[in-house]
Design an enzyme around this catalytic site. Sequence first.
Site, PDB file in Angstrom:
ATOM      1  N   GLU A  75       0.815  -1.211   0.000  1.00 22.09           N
ATOM      2  CA  GLU A  75       0.000   0.000   0.000  1.00 22.09           C
ATOM      3  C   GLU A  75       0.856   1.272   0.000  1.00 22.09           C
ATOM      4  O   GLU A  75       0.545   2.226  -0.698  1.00 22.09           O
ATOM      5  CB  GLU A  75      -0.907  -0.021   1.245  1.00 22.09           C
ATOM      6  CG  GLU A  75      -1.596   1.281   1.508  1.00 22.09           C
ATOM      7  CD  GLU A  75      -3.100   1.152   1.363  1.00 22.09           C
ATOM      8  OE1 GLU A  75      -3.658   0.325   2.095  1.00 22.09           O
ATOM      9  OE2 GLU A  75      -3.682   1.862   0.535  1.00 22.09           O
ATOM     10  N   ASP A  76       1.911   1.293   0.781  1.00 20.03           N
ATOM     11  CA  ASP A  76       2.638   2.549   1.030  1.00 20.03           C
ATOM     12  C   ASP A  76       4.039   2.656   0.427  1.00 20.03           C
ATOM     13  O   ASP A  76       4.695   3.681   0.588  1.00 20.03           O
ATOM     14  CB  ASP A  76       2.789   2.783   2.549  1.00 20.03           C
ATOM     15  CG  ASP A  76       1.441   2.934   3.231  1.00 20.03           C
ATOM     16  OD1 ASP A  76       0.486   3.318   2.539  1.00 20.03           O
ATOM     17  OD2 ASP A  76       1.353   2.659   4.438  1.00 20.03           O
TER      18      ASP A  76
END
Length: 513
Positions: A75-76
């Site tokens: 996700e990051d």
Amino acid sequence: MQKSELIDHAKSYYDMHQILELELAINLAITAHAGQKRASGEPYITHPLTVADTLMNWGMDLDSVIAGVLHDTVEDTNVTLDKIESLFGHDVAQLVDGVTKFAKARSGMQDLSNYLPKTKDNLSKLLIAVGQDIRVIIIKLADRLHNLSTLQHLPHDKQVKIARESLEVFGPIADRLGMGQIRMQIEELAFSYLDPAEFKRLKIIMKKRLGKSTRKLGQIRVDVEAVLKKQNIKAEINGRVKGIYSLHKKLVKTDGNIDGIYDLMALRVIVDKKEDCYLVLGILHSMYKPMINRIKDYIATPKSNGYQSLHTTVITPNKQIVEFQIRTHEMHDYDERGLAASFHYHDQKSSKDYIKKRKSSELPANMRWITQLQEVVEKLQNGEQISKDQLNIDLFGKRIFVHSPKGDIYDLPEGALPLDFAYLVHSDIGQHANGFRVNGKIHPFDKPLQNGDVVEVIINKLSQPKQAWKNLVTTTHARSKLQAQLKQLGLIGMITNAASIIRHKAYQRNKHK
Ligand code: MN
């Protein structure tokens, strides 16, 4: 949490080969999150490492712990699922993917009061994310627990949002998974942010009361221990203090009367065998007078989340009221760790075994909803229709699922009224709602919907919202749409006042039909 600390902890759980694999994951996460910071100013990596450590403490298998280390990378950061799969295998990649999807599905839901998916598509994403592997939810719980315990670094509005969501979503999920200890931790932290004044007040009350009762209970404990010893029953006796949030909920039910709550502190008797539980119950009842309507046999009939214990409340000769909870070590372990206990690193097989196990009848009866959930997921993935009963899955606590006649699924809070549904489908449908048919029958505006209902909105293009509808909607979403429409009508209303009065009368007549 530092890399070296985590590796140190891992040594008491895993073998050398596994620790090397874990180390590889940690190094990947460190590189990926390099330069990122938590709101506290700490390096971001402290977060995934703490999550992994928590999962290890819960006794989870290595795949889950590695997925915990990597849970925020896709996700990051620029780490890809393919990379994770090539390094750690398909199962770890699937777990990380599940956590990522869960986050994405949820970030699409803006307003918390309508927090769950508004569309079938979002709902299915969420179901798929959580349904494929139940370990995804356990990882999310560890993630949430750490985010809650570092909440002081966030701005107030975010604190409230996360705390409320934890109380409404994650607490009930932990409860559904039988993870009582984790549920309590989540609730305690969340409540302290949601209602700090009440939290403090209850804490002080609790402290005062406990000071007194600990001394009194101490004597009772000594007495019981002596009798059990005489009868040759091996038992551990501990005090169990009620959680602040659970006290709060009980006080709401009893109109704030704390004297009516007998289990602020309970004595827990933990024995080796199930038969001993009943022996202990008999002994306690021969020592003290039981309150008849407070004897509960959750061993013969476990709670729906699998909780087992015998409960009894007794009155001592000097008029003290004491609750006892009697259970085996196994039952106690289950109460603390719930479903996490079935992914124990000791009987670690491949993830395939877990999935197989969860799909077979080996799953405890109380966890059957997991199988149901997976069946629903499969159907959704195949684009099939879902039957009413299959939606009867109470994973999210007090939410209901209803469908449109076309089979689209909508999610509402318990107690929602037909107009809430109409506005959820579309504000135009809400605006021109002229009546409702639920499961084929005419349904009044003021009667709540039930889980699994098929709801049809009867539309009349000439029909307009009425002031009285303000009492016929319960969700923030419906209320705000209605408000806007009424405001707009207010302008038109000056011109067509008479017409609207006639319409209103017609509505009143219809309502009583
Ligand atoms: Mn996270």
